[in-house]
Write a protein that holds these residues in place. Structure first.
Motif, mmCIF file in Angstrom:
data_model
loop_
_atom_site.group_PDB
_atom_site.id
_atom_site.type_symbol
_atom_site.label_atom_id
_atom_site.label_comp_id
_atom_site.label_asym_id
_atom_site.label_seq_id
_atom_site.Cartn_x
_atom_site.Cartn_y
_atom_site.Cartn_z
ATOM 1 N N GLN A 24 0.809 -1.221 0.000
ATOM 2 C CA GLN A 24 0.000 0.000 0.000
ATOM 3 C C GLN A 24 0.843 1.272 0.000
ATOM 4 N N HIS A 25 2.148 1.139 0.191
ATOM 5 C CA HIS A 25 3.017 2.316 0.270
ATOM 6 C C HIS A 25 3.794 2.573 -1.020
ATOM 7 N N THR A 26 3.573 1.780 -2.053
ATOM 8 C CA THR A 26 4.347 1.916 -3.289
ATOM 9 C C THR A 26 3.602 2.759 -4.317
ATOM 10 N N GLY A 27 4.337 3.175 -5.350
ATOM 11 C CA GLY A 27 3.723 3.889 -6.463
ATOM 12 C C GLY A 27 4.065 5.354 -6.541
ATOM 13 N N GLY A 28 4.825 5.883 -5.583
ATOM 14 C CA GLY A 28 5.112 7.310 -5.583
ATOM 15 C C GLY A 28 6.406 7.715 -6.243
ATOM 16 N N GLN A 112 11.546 -6.642 -6.798
ATOM 17 C CA GLN A 112 11.139 -6.521 -5.405
ATOM 18 C C GLN A 112 12.016 -5.537 -4.639
ATOM 19 N N ALA A 113 13.292 -5.440 -4.995
ATOM 20 C CA ALA A 113 14.156 -4.430 -4.379
ATOM 21 C C ALA A 113 13.649 -3.029 -4.707
ATOM 22 N N LEU A 114 13.188 -2.830 -5.947
ATOM 23 C CA LEU A 114 12.614 -1.536 -6.324
ATOM 24 C C LEU A 114 11.370 -1.232 -5.497
ATOM 25 N N ARG A 115 10.570 -2.246 -5.210
ATOM 26 C CA ARG A 115 9.371 -2.033 -4.400
ATOM 27 C C ARG A 115 9.735 -1.623 -2.969
ATOM 28 N N VAL A 116 10.798 -2.192 -2.440
ATOM 29 C CA VAL A 116 11.263 -1.797 -1.105
ATOM 30 C C VAL A 116 11.641 -0.316 -1.097
ATOM 31 N N LEU A 117 12.403 0.111 -2.093
ATOM 32 C CA LEU A 117 12.848 1.498 -2.161
ATOM 33 C C LEU A 117 11.676 2.442 -2.412
ATOM 34 N N ASP A 118 10.738 2.016 -3.251
ATOM 35 C CA ASP A 118 9.544 2.817 -3.529
ATOM 36 C C ASP A 118 8.736 3.026 -2.249
#
Length: 303
Positions: A24-28, A112-118
């Motif tokens: 829920q915290h990704t996409g920004g 998935q690493a990109l999702r962590v950073l996002d």
């Protein structure tokens, strides 16, 4: 963040739970992929972009993929050397990951690493690939904006922009533009881009930006081009479409990896008898593979 990315790289059993919490915290973040042949200045350009975005008070993360040795499996993880002066900036996070034999210029852990950073709230994520050839274009499936970097004086001036590489570039950079042949490289690139856009009816006009990243020359123009592309993605709806396709590819990759793991866990699926039947010509590999899928899914025909 470092520990979470390590979980991703190691395929830790807790990873599904972690990703569920982060979803829920990704996409920004604006994910910018930087690719090109070895020696064109990807790491130097990345370092210059970090400085430019920090001057705009944006938080920046860098995921730099290094090639792994096919013999020892090790990787130098040396891309951070050119960015070391940003290492103490609390608004910058830099992580090197090994490709671990994964083709396409990236690592299997990259999505998935990109999702962590996002999810961590970075404004910009810079994804730097290993030095790629003409067919290693996976970065386009992972980034919102793909930057293809070339340099004059490296044999064929547009070698890195042929075939798939030409088609994935949203922004082209001619780095080391103070060298002889830079004008020819820019001209050839613009000509090929025009031909490609005409054939594919693309309504984004791909810019070609000159830079000398080691001095910071042309970096403001590059940042402006990246911002313009982000605005175009948002207004045209292409951003949502790219992210949908990205999610679809991630789902398929994880599903296939899960199936491979289950096949490995259930060691009796590929029996010696089945392998011997293929080797002797009694059956073919497709029929044998479908039989394995039948055993795994419990449904005839692998449906």
């Amino acid at each position: 963040m470092a520990r979470l990315i390590s979980l991703v790289e190691d395929g830790h059993p807790a990873l599904p739970e972690v990703m569920a919490a982060l979803a829920q915290h990704t996409g920004g973040a604006h994910i910018i992929g930087l690719t090109g042949s070895p020696g064109v200045g990807k790491s130097t350009t990345t370092a210059a972009l970090i400085a430019a975005y920090r001057a705009q008070d944006k938080r920046v993360a860098v995921l730099a993929v290094d090639p792994s040795s096919p013999f020892s499996g090790g990787a130098l993880l040396g891309d951070r050397i050119r960015m070391e002066h940003h290492g103490t900036d609390p608004g910058v996070f830099i992580r090197s990951v090994a490709s671990r034999g994964h083709l396409g210029g990236l690592s299997f852990a990259t999505p998935q690493a990109l999702r962590v950073l996002d999810a961590a709230g970075f404004d910009v994520i810079l994804l730097e690939t290993v030095g790629v050839g003409q067919s290693e274009v996976e970065v386009a499936a992972r980034a919102d904006t793909t930057v293809v970097i070339v340099a004059p004086g490296m044999g064929d001036g547009i070698q890195a922009a042929k075939a798939g590489i030409l088609e994935i570039g949203d922004v082209f950079v001619v780095n080391k533009a103070d060298r002889d042949g830079a004008d020819d490289t820019v001209r050839d690139l613009r000509h090929m881009i025009q031909l490609g856009n005409r054939e594919r009816s693309v309504n984004w006009r791909t810019p070609v930006v000159r830079t000398v990243a080691s001095r910071g020359d042309g970096i403001p123009d590059l940042v402006d081009s990246l911002a313009a592309h982000r605005d175009w993605l948002t207004s045209s709806g292409a951003l949502n479409e790219r992210r949908r396709l990205r999610a679809q590819a991630e789902i398929e990759a994880i599903a296939l990896a899960t199936l491979r793991r289950r096949i490995g866990d259930r060691g009796g699926l590929v029996t010696d008898a089945l392998a011997a039947a293929v080797a002797s010509g009694e059956t073919d590999v497709y029929a044998a593979a479908l039989e394995v899928v039948d055993r795994l899914t419990g449904e005839p025909g692998g449906q």
